[in-house]
Design an enzyme around this catalytic site. Structure first.
Site, mmCIF file in Angstrom:
data_model
loop_
_atom_site.group_PDB
_atom_site.id
_atom_site.type_symbol
_atom_site.label_atom_id
_atom_site.label_comp_id
_atom_site.label_asym_id
_atom_site.label_seq_id
_atom_site.Cartn_x
_atom_site.Cartn_y
_atom_site.Cartn_z
ATOM 1 C CD GLU A 117 29.170 36.446 27.627
ATOM 2 O OE1 GLU A 117 29.512 36.749 28.786
ATOM 3 O OE2 GLU A 117 28.388 35.532 27.359
ATOM 4 C CG ASP A 128 31.588 35.832 37.119
ATOM 5 O OD1 ASP A 128 31.175 35.103 36.205
ATOM 6 O OD2 ASP A 128 31.655 37.066 37.034
#
Length: 333
Positions: A117, A128
């Site tokens: 990723e 995040d």
């Protein structure tokens, strides 16, 4: 009926909590240049688009001896057939710089990563935690742009044996337009796309554009996603089903939520697609536990990023990244 696709202020929608309107309209309306005609394409394995009821199929090239010819789904299927669990590391593009990112991609591939990723740095990465937020901020401060990321990726992907999945928030996609963005991602050699803030009910148009460019659009589910929504996500997700291990943002946790074990069993009863577990996973013990619970792949992000961030130099960071990646690979069956 038309659906408007826009950047969501909350990542929870992308994790399967947002209700959706159903309709069979072929035209999907989006802001500015994000206007596309949704249409089914067909040549390979079926993937159902619940909002429209259409069958989606990727025009994936035939399997050849060269590993680069494999899609994300094909790669993970082979790992699964071998009785193994795949390793999917995440790193942020441009942190500390794109030259180091290119080296990190090659290094992770050499360490046995099965899929990688690659995070596109974004100014408001609200799904995040602090580690990846800081990483994105450093990359942007250093001048990293989407075009620069894709240019670097185009140079590196021909050298990799594993597929790369681009992790991007919706903002850059809306600004460039879905058709142009997905075409550029394909040209760069990526094989999949993850958009954490894309509401599930509004995935139709982007999924069609991704499919036209042989990109697999990966969708999220969580331990608290309702059963019916989980079924729809499992049907629609391409490449693999991304099971978030705990509600909240990315970042290391002391333990893995035990509910993940039951969720894995439930999802595997709904689909034969690979199921990958991510968010909060940081140690070889976590990786080993999740593999024992039956996950087809394990995704590690924040602690991967931290290896590069806490080093005194890019060279030292790459050394730490290699040591860490190998410790995780060794913990997997």
């Amino acid at each position: 009926m038309a659906l408007a696709l826009k950047a969501s202020p909350s990542s929870s929608a992308a994790l399967g909590h947002t209700g959706g309107r159903r309709g069979a309209a072929a035209m999907v309306t989006m802001p500015r240049r994000f206007l596309v005609r949704a249409r089914a394409t067909s040549t390979e394995g079926p993937s159902v688009d619940p909002p429209t009821g259409r069958q989606l199929v990727l025009t994936t090239p035939p399997v050849m001896a060269n590993k680069r010819a494999l899609s994300v789904a094909q790669t993970l299927s082979r790992i699964k057939e071998q009785g193994k669990t795949a390793l999917i590391p995440y790193i942020t593009a441009g942190d500390p710089d794109l030259a180091t990112t290119a080296k990190a991609l090659r290094l992770l591939d050499a360490c046995g990563a099965n899929v990688i990723e690659l995070g596109m740095p974004f100014s408001d990465p609200y799904s995040d935690g602090p580690v990846i937020q800081a990483s994105a901020a450093r990359a942007l401060a250093g001048g990293t742009t989407p075009n620069a990321v894709l240019s670097m990726l185009k140079e590196v992907t021909p050298e990799l044996s594993c597929p790369v999945v681009l992790f991007s928030y919706l903002g850059p996609i809306v600004r460039q337009g879905a058709a142009s963005f997905t075409a550029a991602v394909k040209e760069a050699g990526a094989r999949g796309l993850i958009v954490p803030d894309l509401p599930y009910a509004e995935t139709c148009a982007l999924r069609h554009e991704a499919s036209k460019n042989n990109l697999e659009l990966v969708l999220f589910t969580t331990p608290t996603t309702p059963a019916e929504r989980t079924r729809e996500i499992a049907q629609a997700s391409q490449g693999f089903v991304y099971l978030v291990s705990a509600n909240g943002v990315t970042g290391p946790r002391a333990t893995v939520d035990p509910r993940v074990k039951d969720r894995l069993k439930e999802i595997k009863q709904l689909t034969n697609k690979a199921v990958a577990v991510g968010f909060g996973i940081s140690t070889p013990e976590h990786v080993r536990q999740i593999a024992e619970w039956g996950a087809d792949a394990v995704i590690i992000g924040s602690t991967m990023v931290k290896q590069l961030a806490k080093a005194s130099s890019p060279r030292e960071g790459l050394k730490k990244l290699e040591e860490y990646a190998r410790s995780l690979k060794d913990a997997l069956p």
